[in-house]
Design an enzyme around this catalytic site. Structure first.
Site, PDB file in Angstrom:
ATOM      1  N   THR A 250     -22.557  -4.170 -36.847  1.00 39.61           N
ATOM      2  CA  THR A 250     -22.053  -5.382 -37.493  1.00 39.61           C
ATOM      3  C   THR A 250     -20.652  -5.224 -38.076  1.00 39.61           C
ATOM      4  O   THR A 250     -19.913  -6.194 -38.194  1.00 39.61           O
ATOM      5  CB  THR A 250     -23.066  -5.811 -38.577  1.00 39.61           C
ATOM      6  OG1 THR A 250     -24.279  -6.173 -37.918  1.00 39.61           O
ATOM      7  CG2 THR A 250     -22.570  -6.964 -39.422  1.00 39.61           C
TER       8      THR A 250
ATOM      9  N   HIS B   6     -18.594 -16.896 -31.512  1.00 38.83           N
ATOM     10  CA  HIS B   6     -18.659 -17.449 -30.155  1.00 38.83           C
ATOM     11  C   HIS B   6     -19.406 -18.780 -30.124  1.00 38.83           C
ATOM     12  O   HIS B   6     -20.370 -18.967 -30.858  1.00 38.83           O
ATOM     13  CB  HIS B   6     -19.401 -16.493 -29.220  1.00 38.83           C
ATOM     14  CG  HIS B   6     -18.667 -15.226 -28.929  1.00 38.83           C
ATOM     15  ND1 HIS B   6     -17.455 -15.200 -28.283  1.00 38.83           N
ATOM     16  CD2 HIS B   6     -18.982 -13.928 -29.169  1.00 38.83           C
ATOM     17  CE1 HIS B   6     -17.052 -13.944 -28.147  1.00 38.83           C
ATOM     18  NE2 HIS B   6     -17.956 -13.151 -28.678  1.00 38.83           N
TER      19      HIS B   6
ATOM     20  N   LYS C 211     -17.486  -9.229 -21.681  1.00 41.23           N
ATOM     21  CA  LYS C 211     -16.632 -10.365 -21.969  1.00 41.23           C
ATOM     22  C   LYS C 211     -15.165 -10.012 -21.752  1.00 41.23           C
ATOM     23  O   LYS C 211     -14.309 -10.875 -21.791  1.00 41.23           O
ATOM     24  CB  LYS C 211     -16.839 -10.822 -23.417  1.00 41.23           C
ATOM     25  CG  LYS C 211     -18.179 -11.517 -23.647  1.00 41.23           C
ATOM     26  CD  LYS C 211     -18.288 -11.939 -25.105  1.00 41.23           C
ATOM     27  CE  LYS C 211     -19.577 -12.670 -25.401  1.00 41.23           C
ATOM     28  NZ  LYS C 211     -19.688 -13.957 -24.695  1.00 41.23           N
TER      29      LYS C 211
ATOM     30  N   ARG D 185     -22.407  -1.435 -28.689  1.00 33.19           N
ATOM     31  CA  ARG D 185     -23.284  -2.575 -28.422  1.00 33.19           C
ATOM     32  C   ARG D 185     -24.672  -2.046 -28.066  1.00 33.19           C
ATOM     33  O   ARG D 185     -24.780  -1.043 -27.360  1.00 33.19           O
ATOM     34  CB  ARG D 185     -22.765  -3.385 -27.234  1.00 33.19           C
ATOM     35  CG  ARG D 185     -21.322  -3.857 -27.354  1.00 33.19           C
ATOM     36  CD  ARG D 185     -20.894  -4.409 -26.011  1.00 33.19           C
ATOM     37  NE  ARG D 185     -19.486  -4.771 -25.929  1.00 33.19           N
ATOM     38  CZ  ARG D 185     -18.507  -3.932 -25.641  1.00 33.19           C
ATOM     39  NH1 ARG D 185     -18.763  -2.650 -25.434  1.00 33.19           N
ATOM     40  NH2 ARG D 185     -17.270  -4.349 -25.542  1.00 33.19           N
TER      41      ARG D 185
ATOM     42  N   SER E  88     -23.969  -8.430 -27.605  1.00 36.93           N
ATOM     43  CA  SER E  88     -22.551  -8.678 -27.891  1.00 36.93           C
ATOM     44  C   SER E  88     -22.284 -10.030 -28.534  1.00 36.93           C
ATOM     45  O   SER E  88     -21.164 -10.505 -28.554  1.00 36.93           O
ATOM     46  CB  SER E  88     -21.724  -8.521 -26.614  1.00 36.93           C
ATOM     47  OG  SER E  88     -22.290  -9.281 -25.594  1.00 36.93           O
TER      48      SER E  88
ATOM     49  N   CYS F 248      -3.764   3.903 -52.102  1.00 32.73           N
ATOM     50  CA  CYS F 248      -4.665   3.510 -53.185  1.00 32.73           C
ATOM     51  C   CYS F 248      -6.010   4.222 -53.168  1.00 32.73           C
ATOM     52  O   CYS F 248      -6.817   4.032 -54.066  1.00 32.73           O
ATOM     53  CB  CYS F 248      -4.887   1.993 -53.179  1.00 32.73           C
ATOM     54  SG  CYS F 248      -5.766   1.386 -51.743  1.00 32.73           S
TER      55      CYS F 248
HETATM   56  C1  LIG Z   1     -17.170  -3.802 -29.543  1.00 33.00           C
HETATM   57  C2  LIG Z   1     -18.079  -4.937 -29.929  1.00 33.00           C
HETATM   58  C3  LIG Z   1     -17.576  -6.219 -30.004  1.00 33.00           C
HETATM   59  C4  LIG Z   1     -18.408  -7.278 -30.372  1.00 33.00           C
HETATM   60  N1  LIG Z   1     -17.859  -8.516 -30.541  1.00 33.00           N
HETATM   61  C5  LIG Z   1     -18.638  -9.528 -31.011  1.00 33.00           C
HETATM   62  C6  LIG Z   1     -18.075 -10.797 -31.268  1.00 33.00           C
HETATM   63  O1  LIG Z   1     -16.868 -10.995 -31.138  1.00 33.00           O
HETATM   64  N2  LIG Z   1     -18.894 -11.809 -31.684  1.00 33.00           N
HETATM   65  C7  LIG Z   1     -20.232 -11.602 -31.860  1.00 33.00           C
HETATM   66  O2  LIG Z   1     -20.927 -12.550 -32.209  1.00 33.00           O
HETATM   67  N3  LIG Z   1     -20.789 -10.394 -31.631  1.00 33.00           N
HETATM   68  C8  LIG Z   1     -20.019  -9.353 -31.233  1.00 33.00           C
HETATM   69  N4  LIG Z   1     -20.572  -8.118 -31.016  1.00 33.00           N
HETATM   70  C9  LIG Z   1     -21.998  -7.950 -31.189  1.00 33.00           C
HETATM   71  C10 LIG Z   1     -22.435  -7.838 -32.628  1.00 33.00           C
HETATM   72  O3  LIG Z   1     -21.612  -6.949 -33.322  1.00 33.00           O
HETATM   73  C11 LIG Z   1     -23.867  -7.369 -32.658  1.00 33.00           C
HETATM   74  O4  LIG Z   1     -24.639  -8.168 -31.826  1.00 33.00           O
HETATM   75  C12 LIG Z   1     -24.469  -7.427 -34.048  1.00 33.00           C
HETATM   76  O5  LIG Z   1     -23.652  -6.774 -34.991  1.00 33.00           O
HETATM   77  C13 LIG Z   1     -25.824  -6.815 -34.046  1.00 33.00           C
HETATM   78  O6  LIG Z   1     -26.343  -6.836 -35.342  1.00 33.00           O
HETATM   79  P1  LIG Z   1     -27.661  -6.074 -35.676  1.00 33.00           P
HETATM   80  O7  LIG Z   1     -28.017  -6.450 -37.053  1.00 33.00           O
HETATM   81  O8  LIG Z   1     -28.647  -6.295 -34.604  1.00 33.00           O
HETATM   82  O9  LIG Z   1     -27.270  -4.540 -35.542  1.00 33.00           O
HETATM   83  P2  LIG Z   1     -26.600  -3.531 -36.570  1.00 33.00           P
HETATM   84  O10 LIG Z   1     -25.451  -4.102 -37.245  1.00 33.00           O
HETATM   85  O11 LIG Z   1     -26.404  -2.254 -35.853  1.00 33.00           O
HETATM   86  O12 LIG Z   1     -27.712  -3.350 -37.669  1.00 33.00           O
HETATM   87  C14 LIG Z   1     -28.838  -2.558 -37.482  1.00 33.00           C
HETATM   88  C15 LIG Z   1     -29.100  -1.863 -38.775  1.00 33.00           C
HETATM   89  O13 LIG Z   1     -30.331  -1.182 -38.691  1.00 33.00           O
HETATM   90  C16 LIG Z   1     -30.216   0.041 -39.373  1.00 33.00           C
HETATM   91  N5  LIG Z   1     -31.228   0.954 -38.861  1.00 33.00           N
HETATM   92  C17 LIG Z   1     -31.339   1.439 -37.611  1.00 33.00           C
HETATM   93  N6  LIG Z   1     -32.381   2.262 -37.526  1.00 33.00           N
HETATM   94  C18 LIG Z   1     -32.951   2.278 -38.747  1.00 33.00           C
HETATM   95  C19 LIG Z   1     -34.071   2.941 -39.296  1.00 33.00           C
HETATM   96  N7  LIG Z   1     -34.828   3.755 -38.556  1.00 33.00           N
HETATM   97  N8  LIG Z   1     -34.370   2.758 -40.604  1.00 33.00           N
HETATM   98  C20 LIG Z   1     -33.610   1.930 -41.373  1.00 33.00           C
HETATM   99  N9  LIG Z   1     -32.563   1.271 -40.903  1.00 33.00           N
HETATM  100  C21 LIG Z   1     -32.236   1.442 -39.608  1.00 33.00           C
HETATM  101  C22 LIG Z   1     -28.832   0.473 -39.072  1.00 33.00           C
HETATM  102  O14 LIG Z   1     -28.375   1.425 -40.025  1.00 33.00           O
HETATM  103  C23 LIG Z   1     -28.057  -0.828 -39.106  1.00 33.00           C
HETATM  104  O15 LIG Z   1     -27.519  -1.094 -40.377  1.00 33.00           O
HETATM  105  C24 LIG Z   1     -19.768  -7.045 -30.631  1.00 33.00           C
HETATM  106  C25 LIG Z   1     -20.267  -5.749 -30.553  1.00 33.00           C
HETATM  107  C26 LIG Z   1     -19.424  -4.692 -30.235  1.00 33.00           C
HETATM  108  C27 LIG Z   1     -19.954  -3.317 -30.222  1.00 33.00           C
END
Ligand SMILES: Cc1cc2nc3c(=O)[nH]c(=O)nc-3n(C[C@H](O)[C@H](O)[C@H](O)COP(=O)(O)OP(=O)(O)OC[C@H]3O[C@@H](n4cnc5c(N)ncnc54)[C@H](O)[C@@H]3O)c2cc1C
Ligand SMILES: Cc1cc2nc3c(=O)[nH]c(=O)nc-3n(C[C@H](O)[C@H](O)[C@H](O)COP(=O)(O)OP(=O)(O)OC[C@H]3O[C@@H](n4cnc5c(N)ncnc54)[C@H](O)[C@@H]3O)c2cc1C
Lengths: 416, 490
Positions: B45, B53, B255, B316, B342, B447
């Site tokens: 994140t 998007h 993308k 991702r 993504s 800082c």
């Molecule tokens: C390069 C890149 C560009 C992107 N661009 C975009 C964009 O422009 N627009 C868009 O909408 N999306 C974009 N995305 C996608 C977006 O970032 C993700 O889909 C989104 O952040 C996923 O969120 P999440 O909460 O599923 O995952 P995460 O943010 O990874 O959260 C998962 C959480 O679970 C925790 N966790 C994992 N295992 C455990 C465990 N065993 N115990 C406790 N906690 C745990 C982790 O520490 C983490 O904090 C992009 C992704 C990437 C990599």
């Protein structure tokens, strides 16, 4: 703070303070200096080692003593100093906006001097790949950790760069109890030119004790939490090597703090990245002057202070006669010349053939003839036994009288 | 030993997990949000392209397309109310070859089917009118007015803050190591290293590790392959070079590399797309950065003249499937929310609502709370008024006039707010994401020491300990060390 003043100076480093003191001495009634940090003095405040003041104060001081000296002088002569006050942008031709704990406001002056200094390019700006662990510094950041906040640093350091400021990093690391495992430079030779009036023996001792890896490029930083090693490339033979360390210090690779200058539409020199100035520190905008490291990266504090003084005299002249050049002729440079400064010519320069010009080169050149031409006309040449990067060389201004101000930009180059 | 039994436990406080927590906090349920890292929003994140998007290019008929569309409506209300920085810039997709231009009508068609009906094909002249600094040679383009930019730091914090204000318990530093069902009691035990919680319903929003949590419950529906995306952030002086999000023509795999303003006033170039086998490898690479510079030069030559402010990489959570992996296992009282590859920053509120519906299907009764406390986040965008420019705030509290981070103009008042907020910052990186400190031109080189001092003082911690903690936070916590080999182990 009084919203109107005679001269407003942005930045209370050596350049800004020296200029303010000189302005008061020359009888300017209201001189205001604004500084974003809680204290005046600029970078030397955190350089708790010796090497300051020889050329301007004619004695050798530590950075903090040097800063205190200028601060005390400025107070004594009645400069209006404002700390914790950040200039945030322009409000008019000669008006700047500020933010301070007392509120926001606008300062208007008859003349403005920009003396905002310089920063070292941090790791990301140098595009060094790898992980992003803790333990990566610039010299400036390192000194704040060690001297200002007394925070822990690490045990074994690699220093990127082998120029004047790299020595400052060595001294700071030793002070913090670290071992310096290597100095890296991409050039075939180090660029330690007995800078800042440091003793030659000290330097020879350093070189004996510290491996200086020449023709070596930092390729990658490794380690998850803490730096564990760096990978370097020896460009001469293509070998890569992993050097274990827990601290990396990026030194030098200066970039002027040109935010205020650039956002004010001042013409920025493509090579120095500071505002273009003539020999009288005049920028491309009427009533706006610039001095110190903002002009071209770091020189000694004394150089900046002396520039501040010189700028002050030109400011006094402007306050008296209001004259400003309307024709500005930039000076161009060709590789291996890195930059020249002053980097524009005005009628004021042509009238002062005793001006000198500073320049630097990008690579080592032996027996180089530096020349200046305008169009097809040859104006000047001078041969130097040796030119090297990160060392400032000087040219006199005898050629100025021959310059046609309405002609093409004169070009500074090294004869093939 | 008697232990509280939560109605719902959520694993993972990324944008998805926090959005779910917020959604559930509207109902009379006891909910706990479990996060391995010391802070929310520290996984994928925080390291993405930060585009809100529209979903115009999503595969028609997928769950992803549907949730993106639904999320849009929900976020249009939430984002301004909560004060999450956004700029509704619109996207200009540029066709650089004849072949790409020929694909524009199909893309428009797909957008229409996804309910994004305001897209419009652009002539080359129109492209250059909208983006005069682009490289020459564009064949045409597609205007997608809804593509916007958003603050990926504030968004999960806003969700988490509202959830906490409405009774959700947030447990950070809680890496889930094991999960087991207590069939008789109808409960699930979620174990960390030295702590455990019990719940009736479990939601897996563990991002890159969602497949492994799924495995703990006996499922093997998908495998997460970390797909690295590297990015370069350019100096604020580059901001005036573009007016929109500059999009490439997407391929089925990615993308593509885009150039976009950020809400902090910088310009982003990226991401690359490269499959890895290490879920912790967020290092940048020489090849990746070089590729980006080449692509950047080919699209917007003037960009390369500006200074680079930062480089980073995100992973991702790609899977072998082309759609989100959201499944209810009603018998296990378990919802898996995986493979949010993504688009998670854009679809999060749609996902959260859908997960709530799945829980209802599983038999949870959702009784709305009589009051649902609103949230208003500190504003850290560039388009609106920041504290250092706000005379009323400074008059009331001079700390809002005391600039600590000069590059990003962050004041002492904001730093103190971040440390004392309902979801408090306890690490340097936590303060950075809440305020922007240390993410400007000098990267905290000016800082950082001061901020260490402030955080230590305010929280009564030893700065040495704090720096060590920060090392941990920066590296990211790998909750499953056995599953991936970090670079350091080689
Ligand atoms: C390069 C890149 C560009 C992107 N661009 C975009 C964009 O422009 N627009 C868009 O909408 N999306 C974009 N995305 C996608 C977006 O970032 C993700 O889909 C989104 O952040 C996923 O969120 P999440 O909460 O599923 O995952 P995460 O943010 O990874 O959260 C998962 C959480 O679970 C925790 N966790 C994992 N295992 C455990 C465990 N065993 N115990 C406790 N906690 C745990 C982790 O520490 C983490 O904090 C992009 C992704 C990437 C990599
Ligand atoms: C690590 C290191 C070691 C050094 N060692 C030596 C040495 O041994 N001997 C020596 O002679 N020189 C040394 N130098 C060089 C010397 O410090 C500099 O040449 C000198 O400080 C330059 O003075 P200046 O006034 O141009 O800039 P600075 O000292 O950088 O001062 C600029 C000031 O402007 C302020 N400012 C910037 N923007 C704003 C704004 N928007 N609003 C308000 N204020 C603003 C800054 O906070 C700063 O205080 C060293 C430099 C470094 C970095």
């Amino acid at each position: 703070m009084t919203p109107e003043t005679d001269v407003l100076i942005v930045g209370a480093g050596p350049a800004g303070l020296a200029a303010a003191i000189e302005l008061k001495r020359q009888g300017v009634a209201n001189v205001t200096v604004v500084e974003r940090e809680p204290e005046v003095g600029g970078i030397p405040r955190f350089c708790a080692h010796t090497g300051f003041g020889l050329q301007d104060l004619h004695r050798l001081l530590s950075g903090p003593s040097y800063a205190r000296y200028y601060a005390a002088q400025a107070k004594a002569v009645g400069v209006d100093l404002h700390t914790a006050t950040t200039i945030t942008g322009w409000e008019g031709e000669r008006s700047l906006a500020y933010t301070s704990p007392d509120g926001i406001g606008t300062l208007t002056a008859k003349a403005i001097l920009l003396a905002t200094g310089v920063r070292e390019r941090p790791r990301p700006a140098r595009l060094i790949p790898g992980t992003r662990p803790h333990g990566v510094f610039t010299t400036g950041a390192l000194q704040r950790f060690v001297y200002e906040r007394h925070l822990p640093v690490g045990k074994k350091a690699v220093i990127v760069g082998a120029e004047a400021v790299s020595l400052s990093a060595v001294m700071t690391l030793r002070e913090a109890g670290l071992e310096v495992v290597a100095l890296l430079t991409e050039h075939p030779h180090h660029q330690l030119y007995f800078p800042y009036s440091l003793g030659k023996f000290w330097l020879l001792d350093l070189i004996r004790r510290t491996p200086i890896l020449t023709s070596t490029r930092l390729r990658r930083i490794m380690g998850t939490r803490r730096v564990e090693a760096v990978e370097v490339l020896h460009t001469a033979d293509g070998r890569t090597e992993t050097i274990p360390c827990d601290t990396v210090v990026f030194t030098g690779d200066w970039i002027p703090e040109n935010e205020i200058a650039r956002s004010g539409g001042l013409i920025i020199d493509r090579h120095t990245l500071g505002p273009q100035v003539d020999g009288g520190h005049r920028t491309s905008r009427k009533g706006i002057f610039a001095a110190g490291n903002l002009l071209r990266g770091a020189e000694s504090a004394a150089t900046s202070a002396l520039e501040g003084r010189a700028a002050a005299r030109e400011i006094v002249r402007f306050l008296t006669d209001g004259r400003w050049p309307d024709v500005r002729l930039p000076i161009a440079v060709e590789a291996p010349i890195a930059w020249v400064y002053p980097n524009t010519l005005t009628a004021f320069d042509i009238a002062s053939p005793r001006r000198t010009f500073d320049f630097r080169v990008q690579t080592f050149v032996e027996g180089a003839t530096v020349q200046i031409r305008q169009g097809t006309k040859h104006l000047y040449s001078r041969t130097f036994r040796h030119l090297g990067p990160n060392e400032t060389m000087h040219l006199d201004g005898r050629w100025l009288a021959q310059v046609a101000l309405d002609g093409e930009p004169p070009v500074l180059s090294v004869e093939a | 030993m008697t232990q509280e039994i939560y109605d719902v436990a959520i694993i993972g406080a990324g944008v998805v997990g926090t959005a779910i927590a917020r959604e559930l906090s509207r109902y009379q349920l006891s909910t706990v949000l479990l996060e391995a890292n010391p802070d929310v929003g520290q996984g994928t994140t925080k390291a993405n392209t930060a585009i809100w998007h529209t979903g115009y290019d999503a595969k028609n008929g997928t769950l992803e397309a549907r949730l993106l569309r639904r999320s849009r409506a929900l976020m249009e209300k939430f984002v301004p109310e909560a004060g999450v920085p956004v700029e509704m810039l619109g996207g200009v997709l540029v066709a650089w070859t004849e072949e790409q231009r020929d694909r524009l009508p199909a893309l428009r068609e797909r957008a229409f089917k996804n309910g994004v009906t305001d897209v419009r094909i652009l002539s080359p002249e129109e492209v250059y009118e909208m983006e005069p600094n682009l490289q020459e040679g564009a064949w045409g383009g597609l205007y997608v007015p809804g593509e916007s930019i958003i603050c990926p730091f504030t968004l999960p914090l806003a969700f988490a803050t509202q959830a906490v204000l409405n009774g959700v318990e947030l447990k950070v530093n809680f890496p889930v190591r094991n999960v087991h069902l207590e069939e008789k009691e109808g409960t699930t035990v979620v174990e960390s290293e030295d702590e455990s919680v019990r719940c009736r319903y479990l939601i897996n929003a563990a991002g890159l590790y969602s497949d492994e949590i799924d495995g703990m419950l006996g499922h093997h529906d998908f495998t997460v392959t970390p797909r690295r995306g590297e990015l370069i952030v350019f100096d604020k002086f580059a901001r005036s070079l573009i007016n929109h999000v500059i999009l490439p023509v997407p391929t089925p795999l990615t993308k593509g590399v885009l150039i976009s303003p950020t809400v902090y006033g910088n310009v982003l170039l990226g991401p690359t797309a490269e499959n890895l086998d290490d879920k912790t490898n967020t290092a940048t690479s020489e090849a990746g950065l070089q590729t980006l510079l080449e692509k950047g030069r080919a699209i917007l030559p003037a960009l390369l003249e500006e200074e680079v402010t930062a480089t980073y990489a995100g992973l991702r959570a790609a899977t072998e499937h082309s759609d989100y992996q959201i499944r209810l296992h009603a018998d296990q009282r378990y919802v898996c929310v995986g493979g949010i590859r993504s688009t998670g920053v854009s679809s999060c509120m749609g996902i959260a609502e859908y997960v709530r519906e799945l829980l209802e299907q599983a038999g949870v009764t959702m009784v709305p709370k009589p009051t649902f406390k609103p949230v208003k986040m500190p504003y850290i965008g560039e388009a609106g008024q920041r504290p250092y420019r706000n005379p009323a705030m400074i008059a009331e509290n001079p700390d809002y006039g005391r600039v600590i981070c000069h590059c990003e103009k962050v004041t002492l008042g904001e730093i103190l707010d971040a440390i004392h907020s309902p979801v408090p910052a306890r690490t340097l990186d936590g303060i950075r994401r809440r305020t922007r400190v240390m993410q400007g031109r000098c990267q905290g080189f000016n800082c950082r020491a001061t901020i260490v001092d402030i955080l230590a003082r305010e929280t009564g911690q030893d700065p040495k300990f704090l720096l060590a903690q920060d090392d941990k936070a920066r590296a990211g916590v790998n909750p499953h060390p056995q599953s991936s080999r970090g670079e350091g182990a080689k």
